[in-house]
Enzyme design. Structure first.
Site, PDB file in Angstrom:
ATOM      1  CG  HIS A  16      -2.006  -1.032   1.129  1.00 23.97           C
ATOM      2  ND1 HIS A  16      -3.338  -0.725   1.058  1.00 23.97           N
ATOM      3  CD2 HIS A  16      -1.933  -2.382   1.069  1.00 23.97           C
ATOM      4  CE1 HIS A  16      -4.052  -1.844   0.964  1.00 23.97           C
ATOM      5  NE2 HIS A  16      -3.205  -2.860   0.980  1.00 23.97           N
ATOM      6  CG  ASP A 113      -5.423   2.005   2.011  1.00 25.79           C
ATOM      7  OD1 ASP A 113      -4.290   1.832   1.529  1.00 25.79           O
ATOM      8  OD2 ASP A 113      -6.238   1.088   2.187  1.00 25.79           O
TER       9      ASP A 113
END
Ligand code: BUP
Length: 465
Positions: A16, A113
Site C-alpha cells: 500500500h 486508502d
C-alpha cells in the site's frame, strides 16, 4: 493562485505504501503541495526505511506522523499483524480530524486508502475537502471488492459450493480464485471492504495503478456503472513510475548483500537470461515448498536471483540463506545464481537487461512493475487479490499461470513441475514478444496524449479548481 494542498493517507503494508509514495511524488512534481500521513510505528522495517528515505529525498513533501490508538482485540480479531494494524487505524481515524483542520495551506483534497475511506470521507466532507481513494490492486480485483456487499447477500445461497459465479463486468469467475476470507462475511477482510465500498459513490474519484491497455474491460465496466451504478469515476493513472529513492538506491539498507556484488553479478549475465524470484513483502513459503522451489530452480538450469523470505514480517526474518537452502545447494549453484535475504530494489532489478523472467506472487505492484519493464511473469498467487491479478497476467498474454498449483500452501508443488514451467516461460519467444508489445503500450499510456497521462492531467486540474 496558491497551489492545491493534497494529503495522502496510505494504510499498513509496503504494497500500500509504495503506490501512495509514487503518487505523492507524481502530484508534487505537477505543482501540488503534498502531505503524507505516515503510520508510526510501521509493522515492517521496509515501510519505515521507505518512509525515511522518501522524506530525505523530498524535503518539500510534508509528513504527519500518525500513531493509531493501541490495538484492542475485537470480535473480528485476525492474527495477521498487518490486519491488526489496519483495524487499529480504522479505530483511530477520528484523531486526524483536528489535525487536518490545522494544516496550512488548507487542504483541498485527501487521497485515502480504501480501508479507511468511509471515515476519511466523513471528516473531509465536514471541512469541504474532496476525497479520492487510491486502489492498490487491479481493476479486476477491485471490481470483485465493489461487488462484495451484493455477494454477501448471496452467501446464504452457498457460494462456496458452486464452481463458478457469473458476475457483472467480470464474466464467469471460478469461486476458487476468490480469496476465502472474502466469502466469510465475519472475516476482518470482508468486513473492511464491505463497510468502505458504499462511500465510493460519494468520493470525487477512484485512482488506480493500471491503464486502459492492460485492463480496458474492467475499467470500462467500472466506469459504465455495470458494477455499482453510481460509482465515482475511475481514473487509471498507471503504471506508476518509481520515485527518486527507488531510482537512486539499487539495494536497500537492510539487504545483507551490498549493492555492488548483486548488480555486478547481473551485469555479467547474458541479456534476458536470469530468472528473478520474489513473493513480495508478506509471503514466506513453507519450508517444504521452499525446498521444492530450490530443486525446481536447480533442475531448470536457469540463471537465477532469488529473494528469500522465511517470515511474514521482515523484522522477525532472521534465519540465514545457508540454513534454509543448505550449503551443498549453494555450492552446486555458485555459478548458476544468487539467493539472498533482505530488501532489494525490485524495480531496479526488473529493469536490468539480464532479467528475463519473474516468478511472482502477483502482488499488484509487482505485476505493474514487470509490465512497465517488459518482464514475463510466471504467476504463483499465494493469497488475497493475487489470483485475480494472475488472471490479468494470463489473459493479456504477459505470463503463465499454472492454476493447478492452487493458493500458496494449498498443495506441495513438485520441483519437476516448477522446473518445467520455468523453462516454458524463459524459452517462450511469443510470450516475450507480447510482453514487449505491452511494455510499449504502457509507455505510450504515460506519454503526452496517452490515456494515463490524460487521467493524471484531469486529476491535477480538478485538484487546482
Ligand atoms: Br519483498 C520487496 N523490494 O525486496 P506487491 C518488495 N519490493 O522493492 P506485497 C522491493 O515492494 P500486497 C523487495 O517492487 C513492490 O513495489 C516491490 O508490492 C517492492 O506485493 C512492493 O507486489 C511489493 O503489491 O503487497 O508486498 O505482497 O500484499 O499488498 O500485494
Amino acid at each position: 493562485m496558491a497551489p492545491p494542498h493534497v494529503a495522502l493517507f496510505p494504510c499498513s503494508g509496503i504494497g500500500h505504501l509504495i503506490p501512495f509514495l509514487r503518487l505523492a511524488a507524481t502530484v508534487a512534481a505537477r505543482g501540488c503541495t503534498v502531505t503524507v500521513i505516515a503510520l508510526h510505528p510501521t509493522v515492517s522495517a521496509a515501510e519505515s526505511d521507505q518512509l525515511s528515505h522518501f522524506f530525505d529525498l523530498y524535503p518539500h513533501i510534508k509528513c504527519i506522523q500518525f500513531q493509531p490508538l493501541p490495538f484492542k482485540k475485537s470480535k473480528l480479531f485476525n492474527e495477521d499483524p498487518f490486519f491488526m494494524q489496519v483495524e487499529a487505524i480504522s479505530n483511530s481515524v477520528h484523531i486526524l480530524d483536528p489535525i487536518l483542520s490545522t494544516l496550512s495551506p488548507p487542504l483541498s483534497a485527501i487521497i485515502s486508502d480504501l480501508s479507511v475511506a468511509t471515515s476519511i470521507c466523513r471528516i473531509a466532507s465536514s471541512k469541504s475537502i474532496s476525497t479520492y481513494v487510491l486502489i492498490t490492486t487491479s481493476a479486476r480485483f477491485f471490481s470483485l471488492m465493489a461487488l462484495l456487499p451484493k455477494l454477501a447477500l448471496r452467501e446464504s445461497g452457498g457460494i462456496q459450493e458452486k464452481a463458478q459465479l457469473e458476475l457483472p463486468g467480470l464474466g464467469l469467475v471460478p469461486v476458487s480464485s476468490i480469496p476465502p476470507p472474502m466469502l466469510d462475511s465475519n472475516h476482518f477482510f470482508s468486513t473492511v471492504i464491505s463497510s468502505n465500498i458504499p462511500c465510493l459513490s460519494n468520493v470525487k474519484g477512484i485512482l488506480m495503478n493500471t491503464f486502459t491497455g492492460l485492463e480496458s474491460e474492467s475499467i470500462l465496466a467500472l466506469n459504465s456503472g455495470r458494477i455499482i451504478p453510481d460509482l465515482a469515476p475511475v481514473l487509471a493513472l498507471g503504471p506508476f513510475e518509481p520515485f527518486e529513492v527507488e531510482r537512486r538506491a539499487p539495494v536497500g539498507p537492510r539487504s545483507i548483500l551490498p549493492t555492488a556484488p548483486t548488480l555486478q553479478w547481473l551485469d555479467e549475465q547474458a541479456p534476458e537470461s536470469v530468472l528473478f524470484i520474489s513473493f513480495g513483502s508478506r509471503t514466506a513459503l513453507s519450508r517444504d515448498q521452499t525446498l521444492q522451489l530450490r530443486d525446481g530452480i536447480e533442475k531448470s538450469g536457469c540463471k537465477f536471483l532469488w529473494i528469500l523470505k522465511s517470515n511474514k514480517v521482515d523484522k522477525d526474518d532472521k534465519e540465514d540463506v545457508q540454513s534454509i537452502l543448505g550449503e551443498s545447494f549453494l555450492e552446486r549453484t555458485r555459478k548458476q545464481g544468487v539467493a539472498i535475504k533482505g530488501w532489494v530494489n525490485q524495480d531496479r532489478i526488473l529493469a536490468h537487461p539480464a532479467i528475463g523472467g519473474f516468478i511472482s506472487h502477483c502482488g499488484w505492484n509487482s505485476v505493474t512493475e514487470a509490465v512497465r519493464l517488459g518482464v514475463p511473469i510466471l504467476a504463483w498467487p499465494q493469497h488475497g487479490d493475487q489470483k485475480f491479478n494472475a488472471a490479468v497476467v494470463e489473459s493479456t498474454g504477459l505470463g503463465l499461470w499454472a492454476k493447478d498449483w492452487g493458493w500458496g500452501g494449498e498443495k506441495l508443488v513438485a520441483g519437476d513441475d516448477i522446473a518445467a514451467k520455468i523453462s516454458e516461460m524463459m524459452l517462450g519467444k511469443d510470450l516475450r514478444a507480447r510482453v514487449k508489445a505491452v511494455k510499449e503500450i504502457a509507455r505510450q499510456a504515460r506519454e503526452i496524449g496517452g490515456t494515463s497521462e490524460g487521467f493524471l492531467s484531469l486529476l491535477v486540474q480538478e485538484l487546482k479548481l
